[in-house]
Design a protein around this motif. Structure first.
Motif, PDB file in Angstrom:
ATOM      1  N   GLY A  45       0.758  -1.243   0.000  1.00 52.30           N
ATOM      2  CA  GLY A  45       0.000   0.000   0.000  1.00 52.30           C
ATOM      3  C   GLY A  45       0.786   1.289   0.000  1.00 52.30           C
ATOM      4  N   LEU A  46       2.100   1.212   0.172  1.00 54.94           N
ATOM      5  CA  LEU A  46       2.902   2.444   0.155  1.00 54.94           C
ATOM      6  C   LEU A  46       3.475   2.634  -1.253  1.00 54.94           C
ATOM      7  N   VAL A  47       2.585   2.857  -2.207  1.00 51.29           N
ATOM      8  CA  VAL A  47       2.981   2.896  -3.619  1.00 51.29           C
ATOM      9  C   VAL A  47       3.883   4.076  -3.955  1.00 51.29           C
ATOM     10  N   SER A  48       3.813   5.156  -3.191  1.00 50.83           N
ATOM     11  CA  SER A  48       4.664   6.308  -3.494  1.00 50.83           C
ATOM     12  C   SER A  48       6.014   6.254  -2.784  1.00 50.83           C
ATOM     13  N   LEU A  49       6.270   5.175  -2.029  1.00 51.31           N
ATOM     14  CA  LEU A  49       7.577   5.002  -1.392  1.00 51.31           C
ATOM     15  C   LEU A  49       8.605   4.722  -2.478  1.00 51.31           C
ATOM     16  N   ASP A  50       9.615   5.585  -2.563  1.00 51.74           N
ATOM     17  CA  ASP A  50      10.652   5.380  -3.568  1.00 51.74           C
ATOM     18  C   ASP A  50      11.961   4.942  -2.901  1.00 51.74           C
ATOM     19  N   PHE A  51      12.921   4.564  -3.739  1.00 49.64           N
ATOM     20  CA  PHE A  51      14.188   4.035  -3.236  1.00 49.64           C
ATOM     21  C   PHE A  51      14.903   5.043  -2.336  1.00 49.64           C
ATOM     22  N   LYS A  52      14.882   6.319  -2.689  1.00 48.56           N
ATOM     23  CA  LYS A  52      15.575   7.342  -1.897  1.00 48.56           C
ATOM     24  C   LYS A  52      14.981   7.443  -0.492  1.00 48.56           C
ATOM     25  N   MET A  53      13.650   7.494  -0.382  1.00 50.98           N
ATOM     26  CA  MET A  53      12.995   7.574   0.933  1.00 50.98           C
ATOM     27  C   MET A  53      13.308   6.331   1.759  1.00 50.98           C
ATOM     28  N   TYR A  54      13.186   5.172   1.121  1.00 51.10           N
ATOM     29  CA  TYR A  54      13.406   3.896   1.803  1.00 51.10           C
ATOM     30  C   TYR A  54      14.853   3.798   2.310  1.00 51.10           C
ATOM     31  N   SER A  55      15.810   4.056   1.444  1.00 53.65           N
ATOM     32  CA  SER A  55      17.218   3.926   1.854  1.00 53.65           C
ATOM     33  C   SER A  55      17.596   5.003   2.878  1.00 53.65           C
ATOM     34  N   ASP A  56      17.039   6.194   2.761  1.00 53.19           N
ATOM     35  CA  ASP A  56      17.286   7.264   3.731  1.00 53.19           C
ATOM     36  C   ASP A  56      16.717   6.871   5.101  1.00 53.19           C
ATOM     37  N   PHE A  57      15.537   6.255   5.106  1.00 55.14           N
ATOM     38  CA  PHE A  57      14.915   5.779   6.339  1.00 55.14           C
ATOM     39  C   PHE A  57      15.802   4.733   7.017  1.00 55.14           C
ATOM     40  N   ILE A  58      16.272   3.755   6.254  1.00 53.69           N
ATOM     41  CA  ILE A  58      17.126   2.711   6.818  1.00 53.69           C
ATOM     42  C   ILE A  58      18.413   3.313   7.374  1.00 53.69           C
ATOM     43  N   LYS A  59      19.056   4.186   6.610  1.00 52.43           N
ATOM     44  CA  LYS A  59      20.305   4.815   7.050  1.00 52.43           C
ATOM     45  C   LYS A  59      20.080   5.641   8.317  1.00 52.43           C
ATOM     46  N   ASN A  60      19.046   6.462   8.328  1.00 49.89           N
ATOM     47  CA  ASN A  60      18.795   7.356   9.467  1.00 49.89           C
ATOM     48  C   ASN A  60      18.435   6.597  10.735  1.00 49.89           C
ATOM     49  N   ASN A  61      17.792   5.444  10.599  1.00 48.75           N
ATOM     50  CA  ASN A  61      17.330   4.712  11.773  1.00 48.75           C
ATOM     51  C   ASN A  61      18.335   3.705  12.321  1.00 48.75           C
ATOM     52  N   LYS A  62      19.551   3.731  11.786  1.00 44.51           N
ATOM     53  CA  LYS A  62      20.617   2.910  12.370  1.00 44.51           C
ATOM     54  C   LYS A  62      21.063   3.487  13.711  1.00 44.51           C
ATOM     55  N   VAL A  63      20.775   4.763  13.905  1.00 47.39           N
ATOM     56  CA  VAL A  63      21.129   5.459  15.144  1.00 47.39           C
ATOM     57  C   VAL A  63      19.872   6.180  15.647  1.00 47.39           C
ATOM     58  N   THR A  64      19.620   6.094  16.953  1.00 44.89           N
ATOM     59  CA  THR A  64      18.462   6.809  17.499  1.00 44.89           C
ATOM     60  C   THR A  64      18.783   8.296  17.637  1.00 44.89           C
ATOM     61  N   ALA A  65      17.741   9.076  17.730  1.00 43.79           N
ATOM     62  CA  ALA A  65      17.870  10.515  17.955  1.00 43.79           C
ATOM     63  C   ALA A  65      16.939  10.897  19.092  1.00 43.79           C
ATOM     64  N   ASN A  66      17.281  11.948  19.811  1.00 46.64           N
ATOM     65  CA  ASN A  66      16.413  12.431  20.888  1.00 46.64           C
ATOM     66  C   ASN A  66      15.371  13.390  20.332  1.00 46.64           C
ATOM     67  N   ILE A  67      14.170  13.273  20.859  1.00 47.72           N
ATOM     68  CA  ILE A  67      13.062  14.147  20.482  1.00 47.72           C
ATOM     69  C   ILE A  67      12.795  15.051  21.677  1.00 47.72           C
ATOM     70  N   ASP A  68      12.894  16.349  21.475  1.00 45.33           N
ATOM     71  CA  ASP A  68      12.658  17.250  22.606  1.00 45.33           C
ATOM     72  C   ASP A  68      11.540  18.253  22.353  1.00 45.33           C
ATOM     73  N   SER A  69      10.975  18.232  21.149  1.00 41.79           N
ATOM     74  CA  SER A  69       9.825  19.093  20.867  1.00 41.79           C
ATOM     75  C   SER A  69       9.133  18.607  19.598  1.00 41.79           C
ATOM     76  N   VAL A  70       7.854  18.933  19.490  1.00 43.44           N
ATOM     77  CA  VAL A  70       7.077  18.602  18.305  1.00 43.44           C
ATOM     78  C   VAL A  70       6.427  19.900  17.837  1.00 43.44           C
ATOM     79  N   LYS A  71       6.899  20.400  16.717  1.00 43.66           N
ATOM     80  CA  LYS A  71       6.435  21.677  16.187  1.00 43.66           C
ATOM     81  C   LYS A  71       4.957  21.608  15.802  1.00 43.66           C
ATOM     82  N   GLY A  72       4.179  22.558  16.278  1.00 41.37           N
ATOM     83  CA  GLY A  72       2.785  22.690  15.879  1.00 41.37           C
ATOM     84  C   GLY A  72       1.818  21.718  16.536  1.00 41.37           C
ATOM     85  N   PHE A  73       2.254  20.972  17.547  1.00 38.31           N
ATOM     86  CA  PHE A  73       1.366  20.013  18.200  1.00 38.31           C
ATOM     87  C   PHE A  73       0.411  20.747  19.127  1.00 38.31           C
ATOM     88  N   ASP A  74      -0.892  20.464  19.002  1.00 41.33           N
ATOM     89  CA  ASP A  74      -1.918  21.104  19.819  1.00 41.33           C
ATOM     90  C   ASP A  74      -2.293  20.166  20.965  1.00 41.33           C
TER      91      ASP A  74
END
Length: 159
Positions: A45-74
């Motif tokens: 169902g993720l038909v618009s997922l392309d190779f760049k998004m997929y490979s960027d996701f895998i690369k970025n998620n090899k290391v965790t990151a801290n979340i300290d704020s969420v912009k625009g959250f109500d």
């Protein structure tokens, strides 16, 4: 959020002043790049997922990151570390969590993967309120009029 029988999001209700607990480190523990291939996500169902998004996701998620704020959250966010979560669940699981936080959802998100134009993103998101009250999704977001909106979703798990 309203889902169809296949777990796809049909409608998202807008709520204001939501209270939630957000795990302050990114999470993508379900993805196994050896078995969760780009074509598998596209077939589910993720038909618009392309190779760049997929490979960027895998690369970025090899290391965790801290979340300290969420912009625009109500709403109100309580940030909990994985150490906080482990301590809560080691002392009594969901029952202990409910004593401390009631039925506020426990939300986890991944780091994102972006397409070449940086106008679409691929993320993992989960929300749980009990041992048998949660779901995890892979989501494609698209930037429309300077706002990120959900374009496609794929149910990863449900309890």
């Amino acid at each position: 959020t309203v889902f169809n029988k296949k777990g796809k999001i049909k409608k998202i209700r807008q709520y204001h002043n939501i209270d939630l607990n957000l795990v302050s480190e990114t999470d993508s523990h379900l993805l196994d790049s050896k078995t969760d291939s780009l074509s598998l996500f596209q077939k589910r169902g993720l038909v618009s997922l392309d190779f760049k998004m997929y490979s960027d996701f895998i690369k970025n998620n090899k290391v965790t990151a801290n979340i300290d704020s969420v912009k625009g959250f109500d709403g109100n966010i309580t940030y909990l570390s994985t150490i906080d979560i482990k301590a809560i669940f080691d002392k009594g699981g969901w029952e202990n969590y409910h004593k401390i936080y009631g039925f506020k959802p426990l939300v986890r998100i991944s780091r994102l993967g972006l397409n070449t134009n940086m106008n679409r993103a691929f993320i993992y998101f989960s929300s749980s309120m009990d041992g048998l009250g949660g779901a995890g999704y892979y989501v494609i977001l698209e930037k429309v009029n300077e706002k990120w909106v959900i374009k496609e979703t794929m149910l990863a798990w449900i309890s």
